[in-house]
Enzyme design. Structure first.
Site, PDB file in Angstrom:
ATOM      1  N   TYR A   4      25.684  16.876  15.661  1.00 41.65           N
ATOM      2  CA  TYR A   4      25.473  16.960  13.863  1.00 41.65           C
ATOM      3  C   TYR A   4      25.844  17.143  13.218  1.00 41.65           C
ATOM      4  O   TYR A   4      25.750  16.846  11.645  1.00 41.65           O
ATOM      5  CB  TYR A   4      25.078  18.786  14.683  1.00 41.65           C
ATOM      6  CG  TYR A   4      25.515  19.248  13.861  1.00 41.65           C
ATOM      7  CD1 TYR A   4      26.987  19.907  14.590  1.00 41.65           C
ATOM      8  CD2 TYR A   4      25.373  20.162  12.445  1.00 41.65           C
ATOM      9  CE1 TYR A   4      27.857  21.176  13.559  1.00 41.65           C
ATOM     10  CE2 TYR A   4      26.552  21.136  12.172  1.00 41.65           C
ATOM     11  CZ  TYR A   4      27.564  21.767  13.283  1.00 41.65           C
ATOM     12  OH  TYR A   4      28.124  22.556  12.329  1.00 41.65           O
ATOM     13  N   ARG A   5      27.723  16.450  13.047  1.00 33.82           N
ATOM     14  CA  ARG A   5      28.063  17.042  11.799  1.00 33.82           C
ATOM     15  C   ARG A   5      29.767  16.597  12.501  1.00 33.82           C
ATOM     16  O   ARG A   5      29.905  16.220  13.396  1.00 33.82           O
ATOM     17  CB  ARG A   5      28.844  17.718  10.946  1.00 33.82           C
ATOM     18  CG  ARG A   5      29.344  18.175   9.820  1.00 33.82           C
ATOM     19  CD  ARG A   5      29.602  19.605  10.269  1.00 33.82           C
ATOM     20  NE  ARG A   5      29.994  20.803   9.135  1.00 33.82           N
ATOM     21  CZ  ARG A   5      29.942  21.890   8.698  1.00 33.82           C
ATOM     22  NH1 ARG A   5      30.048  22.791   9.549  1.00 33.82           N
ATOM     23  NH2 ARG A   5      31.252  22.198   7.967  1.00 33.82           N
ATOM     24  N   ASP A  40      31.705  30.863  10.336  1.00 30.83           N
ATOM     25  CA  ASP A  40      33.372  31.468  10.969  1.00 30.83           C
ATOM     26  C   ASP A  40      34.104  29.960  10.099  1.00 30.83           C
ATOM     27  O   ASP A  40      34.309  28.946  10.508  1.00 30.83           O
ATOM     28  CB  ASP A  40      33.516  31.446  12.389  1.00 30.83           C
ATOM     29  CG  ASP A  40      33.305  32.722  12.531  1.00 30.83           C
ATOM     30  OD1 ASP A  40      34.430  33.478  12.478  1.00 30.83           O
ATOM     31  OD2 ASP A  40      33.061  32.687  13.773  1.00 30.83           O
ATOM     32  N   HIS A  51      42.996  21.392  14.186  1.00 29.35           N
ATOM     33  CA  HIS A  51      42.152  20.654  14.664  1.00 29.35           C
ATOM     34  C   HIS A  51      40.240  20.003  14.406  1.00 29.35           C
ATOM     35  O   HIS A  51      40.260  20.264  12.997  1.00 29.35           O
ATOM     36  CB  HIS A  51      41.220  21.473  15.933  1.00 29.35           C
ATOM     37  CG  HIS A  51      40.269  22.618  15.426  1.00 29.35           C
ATOM     38  ND1 HIS A  51      38.830  22.613  14.876  1.00 29.35           N
ATOM     39  CD2 HIS A  51      40.213  23.578  14.719  1.00 29.35           C
ATOM     40  CE1 HIS A  51      38.420  24.088  14.601  1.00 29.35           C
ATOM     41  NE2 HIS A  51      39.538  24.328  14.395  1.00 29.35           N
ATOM     42  N   TYR A  92      36.434  19.102   9.675  1.00 27.70           N
ATOM     43  CA  TYR A  92      35.743  18.214   9.290  1.00 27.70           C
ATOM     44  C   TYR A  92      36.564  17.267   8.356  1.00 27.70           C
ATOM     45  O   TYR A  92      35.479  16.463   7.804  1.00 27.70           O
ATOM     46  CB  TYR A  92      34.589  18.636   9.627  1.00 27.70           C
ATOM     47  CG  TYR A  92      33.464  19.180  10.166  1.00 27.70           C
ATOM     48  CD1 TYR A  92      33.317  18.173  11.378  1.00 27.70           C
ATOM     49  CD2 TYR A  92      33.338  20.536  10.313  1.00 27.70           C
ATOM     50  CE1 TYR A  92      32.715  18.745  12.222  1.00 27.70           C
ATOM     51  CE2 TYR A  92      32.572  21.294  11.375  1.00 27.70           C
ATOM     52  CZ  TYR A  92      32.201  20.213  12.660  1.00 27.70           C
ATOM     53  OH  TYR A  92      31.627  20.824  13.548  1.00 27.70           O
TER      54      TYR A  92
END
Ligand code: ADP
Length: 526
Positions: free
Chosen positions: A471-472, A150, A386, A91
């Protein structure tokens, strides 16, 4: 080095000098080597001009230093991008949404202020990692479990504020937050909930305090710098067990999800589950896809393949924590309910009693046992990382079917091979809904990353057309995601930005975070 927009080199240098006077020279980082450490190791913009890069970093050791830094940032209009431990990989890592921001690195503030194993909570500073908290609890022989995500190297602060998820019954991390301390853009310190009462005895026991409940305003936001956070913990359970439920046919997913939803909302099944499809995974491993690609095999053909190979269409591992007689009864009850689906099968899984000695080499489900781990990195293919596409969809089988065909069609329209190894079926991180975690591969290859970004952007739009929203998201896609949350001509974003302008008039705190831009920098919106 990229300076913050609108800040002259001399003002920038003066601000860094003033930061150094507050925190000490060794805690202001401006050499290229040091600043590079704050770049996103999984950037989808590698080797491109638009990569989100910081200009410098400053690492305070306490609330008063933060207050002084905020004052200086206001004077020189320096954007500060706050991180706790900066491990928000997939993110954006520790990189800002706005290039040229100065990273406000809070990892030196790593005090565990309290762990209470009678009322089951902790109060921690931003730099406390899940590993730190786990070791503290072990060392002090406290009777509580943490719920790490995780991987577990980030912080309860950063992960909870980003509304991340773990695996145990405390999986919804923001839901477990109870009480915060925050430095506002004007330097004022507030405490939320019961913390507003100076002699409060229940800051970490009761969330709401008196009056409006504002904690949500400081999650996924740029309204403040959170300096303390209370989180609820789980009492150490006596035992853990798991088991797998499988159903043979495509349409079995309809009663399967209805049963699952009933069991979750009845608190019989808890923790995070992942829907699995041994059959679709097999189809993908044979060069097909998990997604339903236009012109691909029909449901009947896929079911026939399942019969030939002895593979169920759907399965799920369920997890149970608690006293043995309770979790045995929960598993039996779950089996009874799922047995209503013809052909449903069940497999008993692992069973552990606590306390239990766990060696590093043991093949246990670490995270589900409340033990932080980095082993997830071994599972991620590709090597270069990723970024995650994570839409929330209804907890309904029909939505899963719609996802598989809508995203299959989107990939076909884009002319891109879906990278199935990164595609997940729904997770149950949050109550009442499913979330997909779709990892877009990152490469040190500009063309490949452009393709990933094009697919990502399209999937955001396709999802929104179907009523699903992320959601994010990664810092490079905060505007794209915020753009689809557009009900009533972006009324919610306009409210966010009115609040932003009122409480941070110079726009110094994390500009662009979650698509919220201060007035001064609003033209930066993509
Ligand atoms: P982690 O500690 O889990 O690695 P990060 O430090 O990367 O998490 O934080 C994730 C995101 O959450 C940051 O990019 C930032 O936007 C926000 N954030 C983290 N810590 C704070 C904080 N103390 N106050 C406000 N926002 C924060």
């Amino acid at each position: 080095m990229k300076l913050p927009p609108g800040v002259s080199a001399s003002d920038f240098a003066a601000a860094l000098e003033k930061f150094a006077a507050v925190v000490g020279k060794e805690w202001v980082f401006s050499s290229q080597d040091d600043v590079d450490l704050y770049r996103d190791s999984y950037s989808p913009l590698w080797h491109e001009e638009d990569e989100r890069v910081p200009s410098a970093a400053v690492a305070p050791d306490g609330v008063e230093q933060i207050q002084a830094i905020v004052k200086i940032a206001n004077t020189y209009k320096i954007p500060l991008w706050t991180i706790s431990t900066g491990k928000n990989l997939a993110y954006g890592g520790s990189s800002p949404a706005l290039s040229g921001s100065v990273i406000l690195d809070l990892k030196r503030m790593n005090r565990i202020l309290e762990v209470n194993d009678k009322n089951h909570y902790a109060l921690v500073e931003p730099g406390v990692s899940y590993f730190d908290l786990y070791h503290y609890i072990q060392d002090h022989k406290l009777n509580v479990w943490i719920d790490p995500p995780d991987p577990g190297w980030g912080s309860p602060m950063g992960n909870s504020l980003e509304r991340g998820g773990g695996r145990t019954p405390m999986r919804d991390h923001f839901a477990s937050v109870c009480g915060m301390e925050i430095v506002l853009a004007n330097g004022e310190v507030i405490r939320t909930g019961m913390g507003a009462l100076p002699e409060s005895k229940t800051w970490q026991q009761y969330k709401y305090g008196f009056g409006p409940y504002v904690d949500g305003m400081f999650s996924q936001s740029n309204f403040g710098i959170v300096t303390k956070i209370g989180i609820w913990l789980m009492p150490s359970p006596e035992a853990y067990r798991d088991g797998v439920v499988s159903v043979p046919k495509h349409d079995d997913l309809i009663p399967f999800v209805d049963t699952l939803s009933f069991l979750i909302d009845s608190s019989v099944v808890r923790g995070t589950m992942l829907l699995d499809s041994p059959l679709l995974s097999y189809r993908a491993s044979q060069g097909g896809s998990v997604l339903d690609m236009p012109g691909g095999p029909t449901v009947a053909e896929t079911e026939k393949l399942g019969q030939e190979k002895g593979l169920p269409y759907w399965s799920m591992e369920l997890h149970f924590w608690g006293p043995p007689n309770v979790i045995d009864a929960q598993w039996e009850y779950a089996k009874e309910k799922f047995s209503a689906i013809p052909g449903a099968t069940f497999k008993d899984g692992r069973y552990y009693h606590f306390p239990m000695e766990v060696k590093d080499t043991d093949a246990v489900p670490w995270v589900a046992l409340g033990i932080p781990s980095l082993s997830v990195f071994g599972l991620i293919a590709g090597g270069n990382g990723h970024m995650d596409f994570s839409p929330i969809i209804p907890m309904q089988a029909e939505a899963v079917f719609e996802v598989l065909s809508a995203f299959g069609k989107a990939y076909a329209d884009l002319g891109i091979e879906p990278k199935n190894q990164f595609f997940s079926l729904p997770w149950c991180f949050f109550p009442h809904s499913f979330v997909l975690l779709f990892g877009f591969p990152i490469a040190h290859d500009v063309e490949k990353n452009r393709e990933s970004r094009r697919a990502f952007q399209r999937l955001v739009e396709v999802a929104a057309e179907h009523g699903w929203g992320e959601y994010r998201t990664h810092v490079a896609f905060m505007d794209a995601v915020s753009n689809v949350y557009s009900f009533n001509n972006h009324a919610l974003r306009r409210l966010h930005e009115r609040v932003k302008d009122a409480i941070d008039p110079n726009g110094i705190l994390s500009p662009g975070k979650s698509g919220i831009w201060p007035k001064r920098l609003r033209q930066q919106r993509a």
